[in-house]
Motif scaffolding. Structure first.
Motif, PDB file in Angstrom:
ATOM      1  N   PRO A 261     -44.983  28.294  15.021  1.00  0.00           N
ATOM      2  CA  PRO A 261     -43.834  28.100  15.779  1.00  0.00           C
ATOM      3  C   PRO A 261     -42.839  29.391  15.578  1.00  0.00           C
ATOM      4  O   PRO A 261     -42.534  29.533  14.331  1.00  0.00           O
ATOM      5  CB  PRO A 261     -43.250  26.932  15.506  1.00  0.00           C
ATOM      6  N   GLY A 262     -42.173  30.045  16.282  1.00  0.00           N
ATOM      7  CA  GLY A 262     -41.121  31.263  15.884  1.00  0.00           C
ATOM      8  C   GLY A 262     -39.775  30.507  15.655  1.00  0.00           C
ATOM      9  O   GLY A 262     -38.949  31.411  15.226  1.00  0.00           O
ATOM     10  N   SER A 263     -39.518  29.285  16.124  1.00  0.00           N
ATOM     11  CA  SER A 263     -38.334  28.878  16.255  1.00  0.00           C
ATOM     12  C   SER A 263     -37.561  29.093  14.865  1.00  0.00           C
ATOM     13  O   SER A 263     -36.389  28.913  14.484  1.00  0.00           O
ATOM     14  CB  SER A 263     -38.100  27.459  16.888  1.00  0.00           C
ATOM     15  N   ASN A 264     -38.526  28.549  13.745  1.00  0.00           N
ATOM     16  CA  ASN A 264     -38.271  28.455  12.295  1.00  0.00           C
ATOM     17  C   ASN A 264     -38.025  29.575  11.612  1.00  0.00           C
ATOM     18  O   ASN A 264     -37.504  29.909  10.604  1.00  0.00           O
ATOM     19  CB  ASN A 264     -39.107  27.469  11.875  1.00  0.00           C
ATOM     20  N   LEU A 265     -38.734  30.709  12.107  1.00  0.00           N
ATOM     21  CA  LEU A 265     -38.696  32.165  11.260  1.00  0.00           C
ATOM     22  C   LEU A 265     -37.337  32.565  11.297  1.00  0.00           C
ATOM     23  O   LEU A 265     -36.822  32.943  12.482  1.00  0.00           O
ATOM     24  CB  LEU A 265     -39.780  32.863  12.071  1.00  0.00           C
ATOM     25  N   LYS A 266     -37.011  32.967  10.299  1.00  0.00           N
ATOM     26  CA  LYS A 266     -35.518  33.778  10.148  1.00  0.00           C
ATOM     27  C   LYS A 266     -35.818  35.436  10.180  1.00  0.00           C
ATOM     28  O   LYS A 266     -34.749  35.683  10.784  1.00  0.00           O
ATOM     29  CB  LYS A 266     -35.054  33.312   8.633  1.00  0.00           C
ATOM     30  N   SER A 267     -36.781  35.797   9.478  1.00  0.00           N
ATOM     31  CA  SER A 267     -37.021  37.214   9.751  1.00  0.00           C
ATOM     32  C   SER A 267     -38.294  37.560   9.251  1.00  0.00           C
ATOM     33  O   SER A 267     -38.956  36.719   8.432  1.00  0.00           O
ATOM     34  CB  SER A 267     -35.967  37.966   8.794  1.00  0.00           C
ATOM     35  N   VAL A 268     -38.940  38.651   9.930  1.00  0.00           N
ATOM     36  CA  VAL A 268     -40.221  39.141   9.487  1.00  0.00           C
ATOM     37  C   VAL A 268     -40.075  40.569   9.151  1.00  0.00           C
ATOM     38  O   VAL A 268     -39.538  41.264   9.877  1.00  0.00           O
ATOM     39  CB  VAL A 268     -41.231  38.996  10.614  1.00  0.00           C
ATOM     40  N   SER A 269     -40.698  41.007   8.071  1.00  0.00           N
ATOM     41  CA  SER A 269     -40.365  42.433   7.426  1.00  0.00           C
ATOM     42  C   SER A 269     -41.318  43.265   8.591  1.00  0.00           C
ATOM     43  O   SER A 269     -42.143  42.992   9.168  1.00  0.00           O
ATOM     44  CB  SER A 269     -40.941  42.678   6.085  1.00  0.00           C
ATOM     45  N   GLU A 270     -40.618  44.435   8.308  1.00  0.00           N
ATOM     46  CA  GLU A 270     -41.321  45.738   9.345  1.00  0.00           C
ATOM     47  C   GLU A 270     -42.839  45.719   8.778  1.00  0.00           C
ATOM     48  O   GLU A 270     -43.535  45.995   9.788  1.00  0.00           O
ATOM     49  CB  GLU A 270     -40.401  47.111   8.873  1.00  0.00           C
TER      50      GLU A 270
END
Length: 326
Positions: free
Chosen positions: A292-301
């Protein structure tokens, strides 16, 4: 009459061993040449910090260098090590980290350093600084020290860590010396499987039986309280697909624990995992990531580029990436 040299005899035996029974391939053996050169030069820099290479270290290096495809390049690595001690150290450390070589590097350093003599205080200080730079925590370091003792035959009665923190991949070159540790990984995995009712693992009697497991689907609601995976999960050397959804797994599993063969990972929303660590980039065979993407706050480059450049199928929204698609 010429004297018989023990060292000369040992060197001949070592050469014969290389032909008949070489060390297992290093975990970074398949990395590009620059990565392997930087790794080895950094190792040599640490060893040379305490003076010339000793006889025991030299013998081990003759057996070890072929495992990382750097046989016959010792003089070149010496020169690189001297340069690293003056400049370029940060780049070498970044290279080791990017390749996921943190733990195996520290283990290699300790084995080669400790086989020569007990560590000096200056060596201990250096290793502490390296551990910090390589993001190696206390629990992981305890395991590395324990493994070092097993490999070079030091007493381990008071060294066994409470928690086995290193999986199979980081140990690859030293496998033949770590039978007891691998057995401990198996016991820990079986205990975890029994406690969490994972019969697919708990019913296996031998480590070799785990090779038949290619899919581990713990997604059904009956496993919603499954505990985080132990390092023994790495013993599933043919695992291609892993699915789980648990309130207790609130962080993405350490790549050191996950089998390197994983091609697909499916994660549910119970654990509300909010971060994808850069270490996911070490899963070189990953082709699909579902979570689920709804919980992801950030993903590094770095993770974004890993997913993009390897054409990994995923459903993560562009808004999750720190810098977004370029």
């Amino acid at each position: 009459m010429s004297e018989i040299s023990t060292l000369a005899i040992l060197q001949q035996l070592d050469r014969q061993r290389l032909k008949e029974n070489p060390y297992s391939p290093h975990s970074l053996a398949d990395e590009d040449e620059n990565t392997r050169r930087q790794y080895c030069a950094l190792l040599f820099m640490v060893l040379l910090n305490q003076g010339p290479i000793g006889e025991d270290q030299q013998r081990m290096l003759q057996l070890w260098l072929p495992t990382i495809n750097m046989e016959g390049r010792q003089a070149e690595l010496f020169q690189m090590a001297v340069k690293l001690s003056q400049e370029g150290l940060a780049e070498a450390i970044d290279t080791v980290r990017d390749a996921g070589g943190n733990h195996c590097f520290m283990l290699d350093c300790l084995v080669f350093s400790r086989v020569n003599a007990p560590l000096t205080q200056s060596q201990v200080t250096l290793f502490e600084a390296l551990a910090q730079m390589l993001n190696i925590g206390e629990v992981q370091m305890d395991t590395i020290v324990y493994l070092t003792c097993l490999i070079i035959g030091l007493p381990v009665e008071n060294r066994k860590p409470r928690h086995l923190a290193l999986g199979l991949h980081a140990l690859s070159v030293w496998h033949e010396f770590l039978t007891s540790y691998i057995d401990q990984l198996f016991s820990e995995l079986k205990e975890w499987a029994r406690e969490n009712d994972v019969s697919q693992i708990s019913l296996r009697k031998n480590i070799s039986d785990l090779a038949g497991i290619t899919t581990l689907d713990l997604y059904p609601s009956s496993w919603k309280n499954i505990a985080p995976f132990p390092a023994g999960l790495s013993l599933l050397v043919n695992l291609d697909w892993l699915g789980f959804d648990s309130f207790k797994i609130t962080e993405f599993p350490d790549s050191n624990v996950l089998p390197q063969t994983l091609g697909g990972i499916n994660i549910g929303g119970y654990g509300q995992i909010s971060r994808l660590p850069d270490s996911i980039c070490h899963l070189k065979k990953l082709k699909k990531l579902s979570m689920p993407g709804s919980n992801l706050k950030s993903v590094s480059e770095k993770v974004y580029l890993f997913l993009k450049n390897n054409a990994i199928e995923h459903s993560i929204s562009d808004s999750c990436f720190i810098k977004g698609p370029q």
